[in-house]
Design a protein around this motif. Structure first.
Motif, PDB file in Angstrom:
ATOM      1  N   PRO A 118       0.813  -1.228   0.000  1.00 38.25           N
ATOM      2  CA  PRO A 118       0.000   0.000   0.000  1.00 38.25           C
ATOM      3  C   PRO A 118       0.843   1.273   0.000  1.00 38.25           C
ATOM      4  CG  PRO A 118      -0.282  -1.221   2.073  1.00 38.25           C
ATOM      5  CD  PRO A 118       0.566  -2.062   1.175  1.00 38.25           C
ATOM      6  N   ASN A 119       1.969   1.251   0.694  1.00 36.83           N
ATOM      7  CA  ASN A 119       2.831   2.437   0.734  1.00 36.83           C
ATOM      8  C   ASN A 119       3.572   2.628  -0.577  1.00 36.83           C
ATOM      9  OD1 ASN A 119       2.492   3.519   3.501  1.00 36.83           O
ATOM     10  ND2 ASN A 119       2.988   1.410   4.001  1.00 36.83           N
ATOM     11  N   ARG A 120       3.913   1.532  -1.244  1.00 35.30           N
ATOM     12  CA  ARG A 120       4.511   1.604  -2.588  1.00 35.30           C
ATOM     13  C   ARG A 120       3.545   2.301  -3.534  1.00 35.30           C
ATOM     14  NH1 ARG A 120       3.788  -3.687  -5.589  1.00 35.30           N
ATOM     15  NH2 ARG A 120       1.700  -2.915  -5.214  1.00 35.30           N
ATOM     16  N   ASP A 121       2.294   1.898  -3.490  1.00 30.68           N
ATOM     17  CA  ASP A 121       1.312   2.480  -4.404  1.00 30.68           C
ATOM     18  C   ASP A 121       1.190   3.989  -4.202  1.00 30.68           C
ATOM     19  OD1 ASP A 121       0.964  -0.109  -5.265  1.00 30.68           O
ATOM     20  OD2 ASP A 121      -0.974  -0.385  -4.297  1.00 30.68           O
ATOM     21  N   ASN A 122       1.207   4.418  -2.967  1.00 31.54           N
ATOM     22  CA  ASN A 122       1.109   5.843  -2.661  1.00 31.54           C
ATOM     23  C   ASN A 122       2.371   6.585  -3.118  1.00 31.54           C
ATOM     24  OD1 ASN A 122       0.266   8.288  -1.576  1.00 31.54           O
ATOM     25  ND2 ASN A 122       0.975   7.770   0.469  1.00 31.54           N
ATOM     26  N   PHE A 123       3.540   6.104  -2.697  1.00 27.52           N
ATOM     27  CA  PHE A 123       4.790   6.801  -2.985  1.00 27.52           C
ATOM     28  C   PHE A 123       5.140   6.757  -4.467  1.00 27.52           C
ATOM     29  CE2 PHE A 123       9.474   6.842  -3.325  1.00 27.52           C
ATOM     30  CZ  PHE A 123       9.693   8.137  -2.871  1.00 27.52           C
ATOM     31  N   PHE A 124       5.139   5.566  -5.067  1.00 24.05           N
ATOM     32  CA  PHE A 124       5.511   5.469  -6.477  1.00 24.05           C
ATOM     33  C   PHE A 124       4.426   6.052  -7.390  1.00 24.05           C
ATOM     34  CE2 PHE A 124       8.789   2.688  -4.867  1.00 24.05           C
ATOM     35  CZ  PHE A 124       9.859   3.068  -5.653  1.00 24.05           C
ATOM     36  N   GLY A 125       3.179   6.067  -6.930  1.00 19.45           N
ATOM     37  CA  GLY A 125       2.133   6.762  -7.679  1.00 19.45           C
ATOM     38  C   GLY A 125       2.446   8.252  -7.778  1.00 19.45           C
ATOM     39  N   ALA A 126       2.914   8.814  -6.655  1.00 19.79           N
ATOM     40  CA  ALA A 126       3.300  10.234  -6.651  1.00 19.79           C
ATOM     41  C   ALA A 126       4.518  10.462  -7.551  1.00 19.79           C
ATOM     42  CB  ALA A 126       3.594  10.689  -5.223  1.00 19.79           C
ATOM     43  N   LEU A 127       5.488   9.550  -7.519  1.00 19.46           N
ATOM     44  CA  LEU A 127       6.668   9.704  -8.377  1.00 19.46           C
ATOM     45  C   LEU A 127       6.297   9.606  -9.853  1.00 19.46           C
ATOM     46  CD1 LEU A 127       9.600   7.823  -6.603  1.00 19.46           C
ATOM     47  CD2 LEU A 127       9.044  10.256  -6.586  1.00 19.46           C
ATOM     48  N   GLU A 128       5.319   8.771 -10.178  1.00 14.22           N
ATOM     49  CA  GLU A 128       4.855   8.680 -11.571  1.00 14.22           C
ATOM     50  C   GLU A 128       4.355  10.049 -12.032  1.00 14.22           C
ATOM     51  OE1 GLU A 128       4.169   5.744 -14.023  1.00 14.22           O
ATOM     52  OE2 GLU A 128       6.028   5.510 -12.900  1.00 14.22           O
ATOM     53  N   ARG A 129       3.544  10.706 -11.198  1.00 14.14           N
ATOM     54  CA  ARG A 129       3.021  12.039 -11.548  1.00 14.14           C
ATOM     55  C   ARG A 129       4.165  13.049 -11.683  1.00 14.14           C
ATOM     56  NH1 ARG A 129      -0.532  10.175  -7.855  1.00 14.14           N
ATOM     57  NH2 ARG A 129       0.286  11.416  -6.136  1.00 14.14           N
ATOM     58  N   VAL A 130       5.111  13.001 -10.738  1.00 15.73           N
ATOM     59  CA  VAL A 130       6.249  13.921 -10.759  1.00 15.73           C
ATOM     60  C   VAL A 130       7.058  13.739 -12.043  1.00 15.73           C
ATOM     61  CG1 VAL A 130       8.489  14.371  -9.656  1.00 15.73           C
ATOM     62  CG2 VAL A 130       6.422  14.193  -8.267  1.00 15.73           C
ATOM     63  N   ALA A 131       7.342  12.496 -12.399  1.00 15.45           N
ATOM     64  CA  ALA A 131       8.140  12.222 -13.605  1.00 15.45           C
ATOM     65  C   ALA A 131       7.424  12.729 -14.857  1.00 15.45           C
ATOM     66  CB  ALA A 131       8.425  10.730 -13.717  1.00 15.45           C
ATOM     67  N   LYS A 132       6.119  12.538 -14.918  1.00 15.61           N
ATOM     68  CA  LYS A 132       5.357  13.010 -16.084  1.00 15.61           C
ATOM     69  C   LYS A 132       5.329  14.535 -16.135  1.00 15.61           C
ATOM     70  CE  LYS A 132       2.596   8.844 -16.401  1.00 15.61           C
ATOM     71  NZ  LYS A 132       1.336   8.190 -16.070  1.00 15.61           N
ATOM     72  N   GLU A 133       5.144  15.160 -14.976  1.00 20.76           N
ATOM     73  CA  GLU A 133       5.130  16.628 -14.930  1.00 20.76           C
ATOM     74  C   GLU A 133       6.497  17.213 -15.277  1.00 20.76           C
ATOM     75  OE1 GLU A 133       3.703  17.548 -11.005  1.00 20.76           O
ATOM     76  OE2 GLU A 133       1.685  16.799 -11.456  1.00 20.76           O
ATOM     77  N   ASN A 134       7.552  16.444 -15.054  1.00 17.89           N
ATOM     78  CA  ASN A 134       8.910  16.906 -15.357  1.00 17.89           C
ATOM     79  C   ASN A 134       9.274  16.662 -16.818  1.00 17.89           C
ATOM     80  OD1 ASN A 134      11.335  18.180 -14.440  1.00 17.89           O
ATOM     81  ND2 ASN A 134      12.338  16.191 -14.481  1.00 17.89           N
ATOM     82  N   GLY A 135       8.373  16.155 -17.611  1.00 20.48           N
ATOM     83  CA  GLY A 135       8.618  16.024 -19.037  1.00 20.48           C
ATOM     84  C   GLY A 135       9.168  14.684 -19.486  1.00 20.48           C
ATOM     85  N   LEU A 136       9.082  13.664 -18.628  1.00 25.50           N
ATOM     86  CA  LEU A 136       9.527  12.317 -19.013  1.00 25.50           C
ATOM     87  C   LEU A 136      10.950  12.320 -19.574  1.00 25.50           C
ATOM     88  CD1 LEU A 136       6.225  11.145 -20.736  1.00 25.50           C
ATOM     89  CD2 LEU A 136       7.002  10.589 -18.422  1.00 25.50           C
ATOM     90  N   ASN A 137      11.841  13.062 -18.920  1.00 23.83           N
ATOM     91  CA  ASN A 137      13.223  13.174 -19.407  1.00 23.83           C
ATOM     92  C   ASN A 137      14.197  12.239 -18.696  1.00 23.83           C
ATOM     93  OD1 ASN A 137      13.610  14.344 -16.916  1.00 23.83           O
ATOM     94  ND2 ASN A 137      14.048  16.389 -17.688  1.00 23.83           N
ATOM     95  N   GLY A 138      13.677  11.315 -17.893  1.00 26.51           N
ATOM     96  CA  GLY A 138      14.539  10.378 -17.185  1.00 26.51           C
ATOM     97  C   GLY A 138      15.009  10.866 -15.827  1.00 26.51           C
TER      98      GLY A 138
END
Length: 175
Positions: A118-138
Protein backbone atom coordinates in the motif's frame (compact mmCIF):
# COMPACT_ATOMS: atom_id res chain seq x y z
CA UNK A 1 43.14 18.50 -4.46
CA UNK A 2 40.50 17.70 -1.89
CA UNK A 3 40.56 14.33 -0.17
CA UNK A 4 37.37 12.42 0.57
CA UNK A 5 36.84 9.42 2.82
CA UNK A 6 33.49 7.67 3.00
CA UNK A 7 33.06 5.32 5.95
CA UNK A 8 30.28 2.76 6.08
CA UNK A 9 29.79 -0.97 6.50
CA UNK A 10 30.61 -3.36 3.66
CA UNK A 11 27.07 -3.20 2.26
CA UNK A 12 25.30 -0.93 -0.24
CA UNK A 13 22.43 0.59 1.76
CA UNK A 14 22.94 4.20 2.91
CA UNK A 15 26.40 4.82 1.45
CA UNK A 16 25.78 3.44 -2.03
CA UNK A 17 24.42 6.64 -3.54
CA UNK A 18 27.44 8.55 -2.25
CA UNK A 19 29.75 5.96 -3.79
CA UNK A 20 27.91 6.28 -7.09
CA UNK A 21 28.19 10.07 -7.02
CA UNK A 22 31.95 9.85 -6.47
CA UNK A 23 32.29 7.48 -9.42
CA UNK A 24 29.99 9.50 -11.69
CA UNK A 25 31.92 12.69 -11.00
CA UNK A 26 35.31 10.95 -11.38
CA UNK A 27 36.21 12.17 -7.92
CA UNK A 28 38.81 10.06 -6.11
CA UNK A 29 37.78 8.94 -2.64
CA UNK A 30 38.66 6.40 0.01
CA UNK A 31 35.86 3.85 0.32
CA UNK A 32 36.41 2.74 3.89
CA UNK A 33 34.33 -0.44 4.33
CA UNK A 34 34.02 -0.89 8.05
CA UNK A 35 33.92 -4.50 9.31
CA UNK A 36 30.93 -4.89 11.64
CA UNK A 37 33.11 -6.43 14.35
CA UNK A 38 35.02 -3.10 14.58
CA UNK A 39 31.87 -1.00 14.94
CA UNK A 40 31.67 -1.31 18.73
CA UNK A 41 35.15 0.19 19.14
CA UNK A 42 34.63 2.97 16.57
CA UNK A 43 31.03 3.99 17.30
CA UNK A 44 31.92 6.59 19.94
CA UNK A 45 34.41 8.25 17.55
CA UNK A 46 31.77 8.93 14.88
CA UNK A 47 29.63 12.07 14.77
CA UNK A 48 26.27 11.19 16.33
CA UNK A 49 27.64 7.63 16.74
CA UNK A 50 26.31 6.74 13.28
CA UNK A 51 27.54 5.96 9.79
CA UNK A 52 27.84 6.69 6.92
CA UNK A 53 30.31 9.49 7.50
CA UNK A 54 31.92 11.57 4.76
CA UNK A 55 35.18 13.24 5.68
CA UNK A 56 36.34 15.93 3.26
CA UNK A 57 38.53 18.95 2.99
CA UNK A 58 37.29 21.36 0.42
CA UNK A 59 34.08 21.48 -1.55
CA UNK A 60 30.81 19.56 -1.76
CA UNK A 61 29.75 17.45 -4.74
CA UNK A 62 26.83 18.89 -6.66
CA UNK A 63 24.07 16.53 -7.70
CA UNK A 64 21.45 18.53 -5.85
CA UNK A 65 19.81 20.36 -8.74
CA UNK A 66 20.81 23.32 -10.86
CA UNK A 67 18.93 25.92 -8.86
CA UNK A 68 17.73 26.51 -5.33
CA UNK A 69 14.21 25.57 -6.43
CA UNK A 70 15.38 22.22 -7.86
CA UNK A 71 17.40 21.55 -4.69
CA UNK A 72 14.31 22.27 -2.59
CA UNK A 73 12.17 19.85 -4.63
CA UNK A 74 14.86 17.15 -4.40
CA UNK A 75 14.97 17.57 -0.62
CA UNK A 76 11.17 17.49 -0.41
CA UNK A 77 10.94 14.25 -2.39
CA UNK A 78 13.76 12.77 -0.33
CA UNK A 79 11.81 13.57 2.84
CA UNK A 80 8.84 11.71 1.36
CA UNK A 81 11.14 8.77 0.60
CA UNK A 82 12.30 8.72 4.22
CA UNK A 83 8.67 8.56 5.35
CA UNK A 84 7.96 5.78 2.86
CA UNK A 85 10.98 3.82 4.11
CA UNK A 86 9.78 4.19 7.67
CA UNK A 87 6.36 2.83 6.67
CA UNK A 88 7.83 -0.25 4.97
CA UNK A 89 10.55 -0.89 7.58
CA UNK A 90 8.95 -4.02 9.14
CA UNK A 91 8.91 -5.77 5.77
CA UNK A 92 12.26 -4.35 4.65
CA UNK A 93 14.04 -5.69 7.72
CA UNK A 94 12.43 -9.09 7.31
CA UNK A 95 13.29 -9.23 3.59
CA UNK A 96 16.88 -8.14 4.23
CA UNK A 97 17.27 -10.80 6.90
CA UNK A 98 18.05 -8.36 9.68
CA UNK A 99 19.34 -9.66 12.97
CA UNK A 100 15.88 -9.53 14.59
CA UNK A 101 14.02 -10.62 11.47
CA UNK A 102 13.52 -14.31 12.12
CA UNK A 103 10.33 -14.72 10.08
CA UNK A 104 8.91 -17.50 7.98
CA UNK A 105 8.12 -17.07 4.28
CA UNK A 106 4.42 -16.92 5.18
CA UNK A 107 5.03 -14.16 7.70
CA UNK A 108 7.15 -12.30 5.15
CA UNK A 109 4.31 -12.52 2.60
CA UNK A 110 1.89 -11.17 5.20
CA UNK A 111 4.26 -8.28 5.99
CA UNK A 112 4.56 -7.53 2.24
CA UNK A 113 0.80 -7.11 1.87
CA UNK A 114 0.52 -5.00 5.01
CA UNK A 115 3.48 -2.62 4.65
CA UNK A 116 5.27 -2.12 1.32
CA UNK A 117 2.45 -2.72 -1.14
CA UNK A 118 0.00 0.00 0.00
CA UNK A 119 2.83 2.44 0.73
CA UNK A 120 4.51 1.60 -2.59
CA UNK A 121 1.31 2.48 -4.40
CA UNK A 122 1.11 5.84 -2.66
CA UNK A 123 4.79 6.80 -2.99
CA UNK A 124 5.51 5.47 -6.48
CA UNK A 125 2.13 6.76 -7.68
CA UNK A 126 3.30 10.23 -6.65
CA UNK A 127 6.67 9.70 -8.38
CA UNK A 128 4.86 8.68 -11.57
CA UNK A 129 3.02 12.04 -11.55
CA UNK A 130 6.25 13.92 -10.76
CA UNK A 131 8.14 12.22 -13.61
CA UNK A 132 5.36 13.01 -16.08
CA UNK A 133 5.13 16.63 -14.93
CA UNK A 134 8.91 16.91 -15.36
CA UNK A 135 8.62 16.02 -19.04
CA UNK A 136 9.53 12.32 -19.01
CA UNK A 137 13.22 13.17 -19.41
CA UNK A 138 14.54 10.38 -17.19
CA UNK A 139 14.96 12.61 -14.13
CA UNK A 140 12.55 13.37 -11.33
CA UNK A 141 13.63 17.00 -10.95
CA UNK A 142 15.04 19.24 -13.66
CA UNK A 143 16.98 17.97 -16.64
CA UNK A 144 20.08 16.52 -14.99
CA UNK A 145 20.91 13.59 -12.75
CA UNK A 146 20.37 14.19 -9.04
CA UNK A 147 21.35 12.23 -5.97
CA UNK A 148 17.65 11.52 -5.44
CA UNK A 149 17.41 9.84 -8.87
CA UNK A 150 20.17 7.51 -7.67
CA UNK A 151 18.43 6.87 -4.34
CA UNK A 152 15.28 5.79 -6.18
CA UNK A 153 17.21 3.68 -8.70
CA UNK A 154 19.07 1.91 -5.90
CA UNK A 155 15.84 1.32 -3.95
CA UNK A 156 14.14 -0.13 -7.03
CA UNK A 157 17.07 -2.49 -7.57
CA UNK A 158 17.06 -3.56 -3.93
CA UNK A 159 13.31 -4.15 -3.78
CA UNK A 160 13.28 -6.00 -7.12
CA UNK A 161 15.84 -8.40 -5.64
CA UNK A 162 13.49 -9.23 -2.76
CA UNK A 163 10.11 -8.72 -4.44
CA UNK A 164 10.38 -9.33 -8.20
CA UNK A 165 7.93 -7.10 -10.08
CA UNK A 166 7.64 -4.72 -7.11
CA UNK A 167 7.23 -1.60 -9.28
CA UNK A 168 5.87 -3.12 -12.48
CA UNK A 169 2.84 -0.86 -12.20
CA UNK A 170 5.02 2.26 -12.34
CA UNK A 171 6.77 2.23 -15.73
CA UNK A 172 7.61 5.94 -15.86
CA UNK A 173 9.46 5.80 -12.55
CA UNK A 174 11.30 2.64 -13.59
CA UNK A 175 12.67 4.43 -16.68
Amino acid sequence: MSAYKLTYFDVREFAEVSRQLFHLSDTPFVDHRLPREQWGDLKSTMPFEKVPVLEMDGFFLSFAGRSNLEAAWIDAYADQFKDYMEYIRPFYRAAMGGRRAKVTDEEKEELKKKFPEPNRDNFFGALERVAKENGLNGHLVGSSLSWFDLVIADHILTMENFVPGFIDGFPTTRE
